[in-house]
Design an enzyme around this catalytic site. Structure first.
Site, short mmCIF file in Angstrom:
data_model
loop_
_atom_site.label_atom_id
_atom_site.label_comp_id
_atom_site.label_asym_id
_atom_site.label_seq_id
_atom_site.Cartn_x
_atom_site.Cartn_y
_atom_site.Cartn_z
N LYS A 120 4.29 2.11 -2.27
CA LYS A 120 4.70 3.29 -3.05
C LYS A 120 6.16 3.60 -2.67
O LYS A 120 7.00 3.88 -3.53
CB LYS A 120 3.80 4.50 -2.71
N SER A 165 0.83 -1.20 0.00
CA SER A 165 0.00 0.00 0.00
C SER A 165 0.87 1.26 0.00
O SER A 165 1.75 1.37 -0.83
CB SER A 165 -0.95 -0.07 1.21
N HIS A 201 -7.64 -5.76 -0.12
CA HIS A 201 -6.40 -4.99 0.04
C HIS A 201 -5.65 -5.51 1.27
O HIS A 201 -6.09 -5.28 2.40
CB HIS A 201 -6.82 -3.52 0.23
N TRP A 251 -10.00 0.51 -5.37
CA TRP A 251 -9.45 1.84 -5.03
C TRP A 251 -8.01 1.97 -5.55
O TRP A 251 -7.58 3.03 -5.94
CB TRP A 251 -9.52 1.97 -3.51
C1 GCU Z 1 -5.49 4.63 1.68
C2 GCU Z 1 -4.87 5.46 0.58
C3 GCU Z 1 -4.00 4.63 -0.36
C4 GCU Z 1 -2.99 3.84 0.44
C5 GCU Z 1 -3.70 3.07 1.53
C6 GCU Z 1 -2.78 2.37 2.51
O1 GCU Z 1 -6.40 3.70 1.13
O2 GCU Z 1 -5.92 6.04 -0.14
O3 GCU Z 1 -3.31 5.45 -1.28
O4 GCU Z 1 -2.26 3.01 -0.41
O5 GCU Z 1 -4.46 3.96 2.33
O6 GCU Z 1 -1.62 2.70 2.63
O7 GCU Z 1 -3.29 1.50 3.23
#
Ligand code: GCU
Length: 410
Positions: free
Chosen positions: A252, A248, A389, A339
């Site tokens: 990144k 997540s 997720h 998402w």
């Molecule tokens: C939120 C956010 C995402 C991210 C995620 C996470 O959903 O919008 O961009 O990747 O959190 O880190 O769990």
């Protein structure tokens, strides 16, 4: 679904302020705009590049485009560092692993990061392994009662072990090192870059990063490289065979770390979504303008100018993945994680093919998006897992199979 996930995430104190699904979120392929991806192999002056030009100039140019438009520039200055072995045990996890807890002190001992490391005992040293940041503290990654609590709470011990699969990794012969992301930069919507690593790099009078300087993702990526620095000093570890991994927002960071630091031998992005593996230009699921208020600080301030103007970005995420080439790269998505735009994550990985091609590495160029639970393992790997997720044992088994192929010594 999304708001339920966000609420859950908030309860688990991972999430900052994604209280409900934004009303303008697009989940319909019909509404994906027509787009043209920037060409990684045409330089800023408009010239086509070959492998030599990629290595000598274009690669640096692309990295700079990401610095200026998305993540901000990471300071190049090296801080002095001192490592202290706080605790170790050669018979951890029932004798299967060696555990080390190492504090890294930066500058004049002004800043401390705590590395938790497990090394498998059953394989000859030095071993290959994985490095990743964790969301909730080192004590959350497995049930080992000897993991130091630092600022965490006893009740969270083992809370995220399903995401780490430490014992599976050890049994498969890989080391694993992790640090709590908040020790590098606290993930908090009040983040003003005053209480993480940023201040150690400020110039006289500076109180926050400039518009094209690093945000939280940049800091987390920096932290991942600092763990690798430590691993280079540990003779039980082969630092030339280390994968960087993240889930997540930390996926990144793993991508950005792997793009900048070519010492990482392999890069794994798990469900990293917008600002990670997903193509911005598809405008599907999360978008830049959704992030600005709750988590704008993850990126450089300049990133905001592309809200609702994704088509004007000088790059897209296939180019971030191109910066990993020719090293092995793995991108994973989950079916219920709309998402994060699974298709956009696949297409970014697929479109890195031109740069992998420069190095004559097989990639996803000719592949269609696979069905759920049908991984593809070329030098660029991809799978779509059935489910939410998350990082699961299924995901790890694919990463370990991939690592067996690319991180084992000859
Ligand atoms: C939120 C956010 C995402 C991210 C995620 C996470 O959903 O919008 O961009 O990747 O959190 O880190 O769990």
């Amino acid at each position: 679904m999304i708001w339920m996930r966000c609420l859950l995430l908030c309860l688990m104190s991972e999430c900052v302020a994604f209280a409900k699904e934004p009303a303008d979120t697009n989940y319909d392929e019909v509404n994906v705009p027509a787009y043209e991806l920037p060409n990684a192999l045409i330089d800023n002056a408009g010239n086509a590049v070959d492998v030599d030009a990629w290595l000598s100039t274009r690669r640096a140019e692309v990295q700079q485009l990401f610095e200026d438009a998305i993540y901000g520039k990471t300071p190049r200055r090296k801080l002095s560092v001192r490592y202290e072995l706080i605790e170790s045990n050669p018979t951890a996890l029932g004798g299967r692993a060696t555990r080390k807890q190492v504090a890294a002190f930066f500058g004049r001992d002004e800043y401390r990061i705590d590395i938790l490391l497990y090394i498998p005992n059953q394989v000859a040293n030095p071993v290959a392994g994985f490095v990743g940041l964790n969301f909730g503290g080192n004590h959350t990654v497995c049930s080992d009662p000897e993991i130091l609590l630092l600022n965490g709470q006893e009740k969270d011990r083992n809370a995220k072990s399903s995401r780490w699969q430490v014992e599976l990794l050890i049994d498969r012969g890989f080391a694993i090192a992790t640090v709590h992301r908040d020790q590098i930069d606290p993930d908090n919507y009040r983040n003003d870059f005053s209480d993480g690593i940023h201040p150690l790099f400020y110039l006289e009078g500076q109180t926050k990063p400039r518009t094209t300087e690093w945000g939280a993702i940049g800091a987390w990526a920096w932290g991942l490289s600092r763990v690798l620095d430590y691993l280079e000093t540990d003779d039980q570890i082969d630092a030339s065979r280390i994968a960087v991994i993240g889930h997540s927002r930390l996926g990144k960071a793993a991508l950005w770390a792997g793009a900048q630091d070519t010492r990482f031998a392999m890069v794994v992005s798990n469900d990293s979504g917008c600002g990670g593996a997903a193509l911005y230009r598809r405008c599907y699921g999360e978008r830049i303008h959704h992030m600005i208020k709750p988590v704008g600080y993850w990126f450089c301030a300049n990133h905001q100018q592309y809200q609702l103007k994704e088509q004007e970005l000088p790059v897209d995420q296939h180019m971030l993945m191109s910066l990993v080439a020719p090293r092995p790269l793995y991108v994973a998505s989950a079916t219920a994680d709309r998402w994060a735009d699974p298709k956009g994550e696949f297409l970014a990985a697929k479109n890195a093919a031109s740069v992998y091609g420069l190095f004559e590495k097989p990639s996803l160029g000719e592949h269609k998006m696979p069905r759920a639970n049908h991984p593809i393992h070329t030098t660029v790997g991809y799978h779509l897992r059935e489910g939410e997720h998350d990082v699961t044992e299924y995901d790890w088994r694919q990463y370990l199979n991939f690592a067996d192929k690319f991180l084992r010594s000859e």
